[in-house]
Design a protein around this motif. Structure first.
Motif, PDB file in Angstrom:
ATOM      1  N   PHE A  12      27.351  37.293  44.566  1.00 42.11           N
ATOM      2  CA  PHE A  12      28.720  37.110  45.041  1.00 42.11           C
ATOM      3  C   PHE A  12      29.717  37.659  44.026  1.00 42.11           C
ATOM      4  O   PHE A  12      30.638  38.400  44.385  1.00 42.11           O
ATOM      5  CB  PHE A  12      28.974  35.622  45.296  1.00 42.11           C
ATOM      6  CG  PHE A  12      30.409  35.289  45.562  1.00 42.11           C
ATOM      7  CD1 PHE A  12      30.986  35.551  46.802  1.00 42.11           C
ATOM      8  CD2 PHE A  12      31.198  34.704  44.583  1.00 42.11           C
ATOM      9  CE1 PHE A  12      32.313  35.239  47.051  1.00 42.11           C
ATOM     10  CE2 PHE A  12      32.518  34.394  44.820  1.00 42.11           C
ATOM     11  CZ  PHE A  12      33.077  34.660  46.059  1.00 42.11           C
ATOM     12  N   ILE A  13      29.525  37.317  42.763  1.00 39.40           N
ATOM     13  CA  ILE A  13      30.438  37.779  41.705  1.00 39.40           C
ATOM     14  C   ILE A  13      30.377  39.294  41.589  1.00 39.40           C
ATOM     15  O   ILE A  13      31.415  39.964  41.515  1.00 39.40           O
ATOM     16  CB  ILE A  13      30.109  37.092  40.367  1.00 39.40           C
ATOM     17  CG1 ILE A  13      30.425  35.593  40.460  1.00 39.40           C
ATOM     18  CG2 ILE A  13      30.877  37.741  39.221  1.00 39.40           C
ATOM     19  CD1 ILE A  13      29.879  34.768  39.322  1.00 39.40           C
ATOM     20  N   ARG A  14      29.184  39.861  41.590  1.00 39.88           N
ATOM     21  CA  ARG A  14      29.031  41.316  41.472  1.00 39.88           C
ATOM     22  C   ARG A  14      29.715  42.030  42.642  1.00 39.88           C
ATOM     23  O   ARG A  14      30.441  43.005  42.445  1.00 39.88           O
ATOM     24  CB  ARG A  14      27.556  41.704  41.400  1.00 39.88           C
ATOM     25  CG  ARG A  14      27.333  43.194  41.198  1.00 39.88           C
ATOM     26  CD  ARG A  14      25.876  43.591  40.988  1.00 39.88           C
ATOM     27  NE  ARG A  14      24.934  42.947  41.893  1.00 39.88           N
ATOM     28  CZ  ARG A  14      24.127  41.931  41.561  1.00 39.88           C
ATOM     29  NH1 ARG A  14      24.146  41.444  40.333  1.00 39.88           N
ATOM     30  NH2 ARG A  14      23.296  41.415  42.436  1.00 39.88           N
ATOM     31  N   LEU A  65      33.484  41.896  42.224  1.00 42.07           N
ATOM     32  CA  LEU A  65      33.929  42.821  41.175  1.00 42.07           C
ATOM     33  C   LEU A  65      33.940  44.257  41.682  1.00 42.07           C
ATOM     34  O   LEU A  65      34.864  45.027  41.403  1.00 42.07           O
ATOM     35  CB  LEU A  65      33.032  42.704  39.938  1.00 42.07           C
ATOM     36  CG  LEU A  65      33.210  41.452  39.110  1.00 42.07           C
ATOM     37  CD1 LEU A  65      32.117  41.367  38.045  1.00 42.07           C
ATOM     38  CD2 LEU A  65      34.597  41.430  38.469  1.00 42.07           C
ATOM     39  N   GLU A  66      32.925  44.623  42.459  1.00 41.42           N
ATOM     40  CA  GLU A  66      32.849  45.973  43.031  1.00 41.42           C
ATOM     41  C   GLU A  66      33.988  46.191  44.017  1.00 41.42           C
ATOM     42  O   GLU A  66      34.593  47.278  44.044  1.00 41.42           O
ATOM     43  CB  GLU A  66      31.498  46.191  43.702  1.00 41.42           C
ATOM     44  CG  GLU A  66      30.354  46.308  42.726  1.00 41.42           C
ATOM     45  CD  GLU A  66      28.980  46.293  43.383  1.00 41.42           C
ATOM     46  OE1 GLU A  66      28.898  46.121  44.628  1.00 41.42           O
ATOM     47  OE2 GLU A  66      27.989  46.417  42.655  1.00 41.42           O
ATOM     48  N   GLN A  67      34.309  45.177  44.804  1.00 39.59           N
ATOM     49  CA  GLN A  67      35.418  45.285  45.760  1.00 39.59           C
ATOM     50  C   GLN A  67      36.756  45.449  45.035  1.00 39.59           C
ATOM     51  O   GLN A  67      37.599  46.231  45.464  1.00 39.59           O
ATOM     52  CB  GLN A  67      35.476  44.063  46.669  1.00 39.59           C
ATOM     53  CG  GLN A  67      34.348  43.977  47.671  1.00 39.59           C
ATOM     54  CD  GLN A  67      34.346  42.666  48.432  1.00 39.59           C
ATOM     55  OE1 GLN A  67      35.042  41.724  48.092  1.00 39.59           O
ATOM     56  NE2 GLN A  67      33.520  42.602  49.472  1.00 39.59           N
ATOM     57  N   GLU A  68      36.924  44.719  43.958  1.00 39.62           N
ATOM     58  CA  GLU A  68      38.168  44.793  43.185  1.00 39.62           C
ATOM     59  C   GLU A  68      38.315  46.162  42.525  1.00 39.62           C
ATOM     60  O   GLU A  68      39.424  46.675  42.378  1.00 39.62           O
ATOM     61  CB  GLU A  68      38.208  43.703  42.116  1.00 39.62           C
ATOM     62  CG  GLU A  68      38.294  42.296  42.676  1.00 39.62           C
ATOM     63  CD  GLU A  68      39.638  41.960  43.273  1.00 39.62           C
ATOM     64  OE1 GLU A  68      40.673  42.463  42.772  1.00 39.62           O
ATOM     65  OE2 GLU A  68      39.669  41.202  44.252  1.00 39.62           O
ATOM     66  N   ALA A  69      37.192  46.762  42.128  1.00 41.53           N
ATOM     67  CA  ALA A  69      37.215  48.057  41.446  1.00 41.53           C
ATOM     68  C   ALA A  69      37.465  49.204  42.418  1.00 41.53           C
ATOM     69  O   ALA A  69      37.912  50.283  42.017  1.00 41.53           O
ATOM     70  CB  ALA A  69      35.906  48.287  40.701  1.00 41.53           C
ATOM     71  N   ALA A  70      37.170  48.994  43.700  1.00 44.20           N
ATOM     72  CA  ALA A  70      37.310  50.077  44.696  1.00 44.20           C
ATOM     73  C   ALA A  70      38.759  50.332  45.065  1.00 44.20           C
ATOM     74  O   ALA A  70      39.633  49.590  44.895  1.00 44.20           O
ATOM     75  CB  ALA A  70      36.513  49.739  45.943  1.00 44.20           C
TER      76      ALA A  70
END
Length: 62
Positions: free
Chosen positions: A52-54, A57-62
């Protein structure tokens, strides 16, 4: 259970994510991370929390 998989209680997830009880139950209800129900107790596998955390984080970076 998968060997080496630790199960967390809702209060443990609350502490790790620094979220309130309602927020954690909302995440469980919307299936943003899987859980097990053992009797009346909810348990969340540690790998589900990590996934969930990973993902977030990937969504926030996109």
């Amino acid at each position: 259970m998968i060997a080496g998989t630790e199960l967390l209680t809702v209060p443990q997830v609350m502490e790790r994510l620094q979220l309130g009880r309602t927020a954690v139950y909302d995440l469980l209800r919307t299936r943003q991370f899987p859980s097990l129900t053992l009797g009346r107790a909810r348990r969340i596998p540690t790998h589900a929390l990590s996934d969930f955390i990973r993902t977030r984080l990937e969504q926030e970076a996109a």
